[in-house]
Design a protein around this motif. Structure first.
Motif, PDB file in Angstrom:
ATOM      1  N   ALA A  33     -87.322 -48.247  -5.805  1.00 17.87           N
ATOM      2  CA  ALA A  33     -88.431 -48.713  -7.248  1.00 17.87           C
ATOM      3  C   ALA A  33     -87.319 -50.439  -6.673  1.00 17.87           C
ATOM      4  O   ALA A  33     -86.450 -50.653  -6.500  1.00 17.87           O
ATOM      5  N   VAL A  34     -88.385 -51.534  -6.603  1.00 19.24           N
ATOM      6  CA  VAL A  34     -88.500 -53.126  -6.097  1.00 19.24           C
ATOM      7  C   VAL A  34     -88.866 -53.671  -6.825  1.00 19.24           C
ATOM      8  O   VAL A  34     -89.797 -53.318  -7.256  1.00 19.24           O
ATOM      9  N   THR A  35     -88.078 -54.934  -7.349  1.00 17.39           N
ATOM     10  CA  THR A  35     -88.912 -55.692  -8.437  1.00 17.39           C
ATOM     11  C   THR A  35     -89.117 -57.096  -7.325  1.00 17.39           C
ATOM     12  O   THR A  35     -88.395 -57.489  -6.893  1.00 17.39           O
ATOM     13  N   GLU A  36     -90.519 -57.210  -7.437  1.00 16.99           N
ATOM     14  CA  GLU A  36     -91.301 -57.939  -6.516  1.00 16.99           C
ATOM     15  C   GLU A  36     -91.240 -59.654  -7.149  1.00 16.99           C
ATOM     16  O   GLU A  36     -92.326 -59.485  -7.760  1.00 16.99           O
ATOM     17  N   LEU A  37     -90.813 -60.925  -6.294  1.00 22.00           N
ATOM     18  CA  LEU A  37     -90.652 -61.728  -6.748  1.00 22.00           C
ATOM     19  C   LEU A  37     -91.304 -62.744  -5.541  1.00 22.00           C
ATOM     20  O   LEU A  37     -90.731 -63.150  -5.072  1.00 22.00           O
ATOM     21  N   THR A  38     -92.472 -62.494  -4.653  1.00 17.95           N
ATOM     22  CA  THR A  38     -92.401 -62.297  -3.616  1.00 17.95           C
ATOM     23  C   THR A  38     -93.961 -63.461  -3.359  1.00 17.95           C
ATOM     24  O   THR A  38     -94.256 -64.174  -3.880  1.00 17.95           O
ATOM     25  N   ASN A 339     -82.300 -60.895   2.454  1.00 21.65           N
ATOM     26  CA  ASN A 339     -82.440 -59.971   3.164  1.00 21.65           C
ATOM     27  C   ASN A 339     -80.985 -58.666   2.450  1.00 21.65           C
ATOM     28  O   ASN A 339     -81.111 -58.136   1.732  1.00 21.65           O
ATOM     29  N   ALA A 340     -80.088 -60.192   2.343  1.00 23.19           N
ATOM     30  CA  ALA A 340     -78.762 -59.155   1.973  1.00 23.19           C
ATOM     31  C   ALA A 340     -79.515 -58.454  -0.142  1.00 23.19           C
ATOM     32  O   ALA A 340     -78.682 -57.558  -0.025  1.00 23.19           O
ATOM     33  N   LEU A 341     -80.424 -60.020  -0.680  1.00 26.20           N
ATOM     34  CA  LEU A 341     -80.301 -59.463  -2.078  1.00 26.20           C
ATOM     35  C   LEU A 341     -81.454 -58.181  -2.349  1.00 26.20           C
ATOM     36  O   LEU A 341     -81.008 -57.138  -2.935  1.00 26.20           O
ATOM     37  N   LEU A 342     -82.334 -58.224  -0.998  1.00 23.80           N
ATOM     38  CA  LEU A 342     -83.227 -56.818  -1.224  1.00 23.80           C
ATOM     39  C   LEU A 342     -81.799 -55.472  -0.916  1.00 23.80           C
ATOM     40  O   LEU A 342     -82.557 -53.983  -1.851  1.00 23.80           O
ATOM     41  N   ASP A 343     -81.545 -55.529   0.094  1.00 31.32           N
ATOM     42  CA  ASP A 343     -80.292 -54.824  -0.180  1.00 31.32           C
ATOM     43  C   ASP A 343     -79.371 -53.954  -1.423  1.00 31.32           C
ATOM     44  O   ASP A 343     -79.498 -52.850  -1.345  1.00 31.32           O
ATOM     45  N   ALA A 344     -79.043 -55.237  -1.662  1.00 33.04           N
ATOM     46  CA  ALA A 344     -77.872 -54.734  -2.751  1.00 33.04           C
ATOM     47  C   ALA A 344     -78.820 -54.736  -3.710  1.00 33.04           C
ATOM     48  O   ALA A 344     -78.522 -53.818  -4.318  1.00 33.04           O
ATOM     49  N   HIS A 345     -80.036 -54.928  -3.974  1.00 38.03           N
ATOM     50  CA  HIS A 345     -80.401 -54.967  -5.509  1.00 38.03           C
ATOM     51  C   HIS A 345     -81.556 -54.575  -5.701  1.00 38.03           C
ATOM     52  O   HIS A 345     -82.606 -54.803  -7.004  1.00 38.03           O
ATOM     53  N   GLN A 346     -82.684 -54.434  -4.987  1.00 39.07           N
ATOM     54  CA  GLN A 346     -83.503 -54.528  -4.396  1.00 39.07           C
ATOM     55  C   GLN A 346     -84.526 -55.104  -5.306  1.00 39.07           C
ATOM     56  O   GLN A 346     -85.367 -54.769  -5.528  1.00 39.07           O
ATOM     57  N   ILE A 347     -84.498 -56.465  -5.014  1.00 42.57           N
ATOM     58  CA  ILE A 347     -84.835 -57.504  -5.468  1.00 42.57           C
ATOM     59  C   ILE A 347     -85.530 -58.350  -4.388  1.00 42.57           C
ATOM     60  O   ILE A 347     -84.598 -58.131  -3.844  1.00 42.57           O
ATOM     61  N   ALA A 348     -86.765 -58.499  -3.817  1.00 45.27           N
ATOM     62  CA  ALA A 348     -87.435 -58.928  -3.232  1.00 45.27           C
ATOM     63  C   ALA A 348     -88.314 -60.681  -3.728  1.00 45.27           C
ATOM     64  O   ALA A 348     -88.614 -60.757  -4.402  1.00 45.27           O
TER      65      ALA A 348
END
Ligand code: PMP
Length: 391
Positions: A33-38, A339-348
């Protein structure tokens, strides 16, 4: 077999800036489950009445080849809209309907620049800009704007790079920075264009998303109507990204040349899409404000969340559906942080570097998820930045 150098060179040999986005999509593909803010896509779909009108038009038989320059009805509607908003006399002969703003950007460079010419653009930039210029066999020349100026371009920087160039591409309200160019900025740009005999290609696809200040179309500045090509689109103003309907506004003779190009490339835009676009534009500014409102709301949420900490700072958010966050206090690059935020909190999110060197150490956040989830993601992002800053 070898493809053309022109096609092979579109990306200019570098990354296309979509690495974090692609990694997030891979994670989603694996069930994370990724939060996409892309990407710049509304979290609502095209309104049902617009789709009903599209259906009506198709059932009424508007499914054959439509007039290549656009239907008279849509060209007239767009011309009236532009004239009402800018005060510049505009008729259907100043309008070419295109399959979205992106193809308008390509066509605008195609009609203003010859192969080998230099075309100017400002950094940070919308990701396709340099590739669009290379796609018409021209050389992109980047002009950096500065974080300390809140990314308002300096006319002197543009003038210093203008020697030998044919065109200048600008974008206000700006993707990715959220900055709206001031009258003084635009007057300075107009002066440089006149002094250096540059075409001005003005990408105004976010013209209905202005939170602070006013949108000024540089075509309305003295002497500019003859050298400005304005790119517009239904995508952002009417949540019609998938319909692929946009336009170029320019001098009649240039539009005539662009019709030749359209005849040999796109051969127009589907008639039922154009009819639905007329219907959508006829809904007026109240409807456009309704489409823009979620971003206005989320910008206010972001201002509140960011006021409660001092690690992440917000580049003045004056328009468009993005926030540009300055993360330099963490000591990380935008890419490292994303990249770190995506890995740590699944926020893109999108690293600033994806939009040019001038946005290094920044992050672009698209305000494209529902309010509560958006607020929660921003709070997590800020807390994470604080942890990173403490090292
Ligand atoms: N210009 C800018 C600045 C954009 O952000 C986009 C889309 N993200 C476009 C042009 C192209 O939009 P479309 O082709 O959907 O009209």
């Amino acid at each position: 077999m070898q493809v053309s150098q022109r096609i092979g060179g579109i990306l200019g040999g570098g990354s296309d800036g979509w690495d974090v986005f692609n990694r997030a999509r891979d994670m989603i593909g694996d069930g994370v489950a990724v939060t996409e803010l892309t990407i710049g896509e509304h979290d609502i779909r095209t309104a049902a009445p617009i789709l009903q009108d599209m259906h009506r038009a198709a059932m009424a038989g508007h499914t054959g080849y439509a007039a290549v320059p656009g239907t008279n009805a849509l060209r007239d509607t767009v011309a009236k809209r532009v004239q009402d908003r800018t005060g510049v006399k505009t008729t259907r002969d100043n309008v070419l309907i295109t399959p979205g703003g992106q193809s308008a950007l390509y066509a605008a460079h195609m009609v203003t620049c010859d192969a080998g010419d230099t075309a100017l653009y400002l950094d940070p930039f919308y990701a396709t800009y340099p590739g669009t210029i290379r796609g018409v066999s021209c050389t992109p020349r980047r002009i950096a704007t500065r974080a300390e100026d809140a990314f308002q371009p300096r006319a002197a920087d543009i003038a210093a790079a203008a020697e030998g160039a044919k065109s200048l591409l600008i974008n206000s309200p700006n993707n990715p920075t959220g900055v709206v160019y001031s009258r003084a900025t635009l007057e300075g740009i107009a002066q440089v264009c006149t002094d250096h005999d540059l075409w001005l290609i003005s990408d105004e696809v976010y013209d209905t998303q202005v939170w602070e200040g006013e949108h000024i179309s540089p075509r309305a500045l003295p002497g500019m109507a003859e050298r400005a090509l304005v790119v517009g689109s239904m995508s952002k103003s009417h949540a019609m990204t998938g319909s692929r309907c946009g336009w170029i506004i320019g001098p009649e003779d240039v539009i005539g040349d662009l019709i030749n190009l359209a005849t040999h490339t796109t051969y127009g835009v589907p008639g039922f899409i154009q009819d639905a676009s007329v219907y959508a534009l006829e809904q007026g500014t109240a409807f456009e404000e309704e489409i823009a409102d979620p971003f206005r709301r989320r910008r206010a949420i972001a201002q509140r969340v960011l006021a409660g900490q001092n690690t992440v700072s917000l580049v003045p958010s004056q328009g468009a559906m993005y926030l540009m966050l300055d993360l330099r206090s963490t000591g990380m690059s935008g890419e490292e942080f994303a990249n770190a935020l995506l890995d740590a909190h699944q926020i893109a999110t999108m690293p600033g570097e994806s939009f040019g060197e001038a946005a290094a150490g920044h992050l672009r956040v698209a305000m494209t998820i529902e309010d509560d989830a958006f607020e929660a993601a921003l709070k997590t992002l800020c807390a994470f930045a604080q942890t990173c800053a403490q090292g």
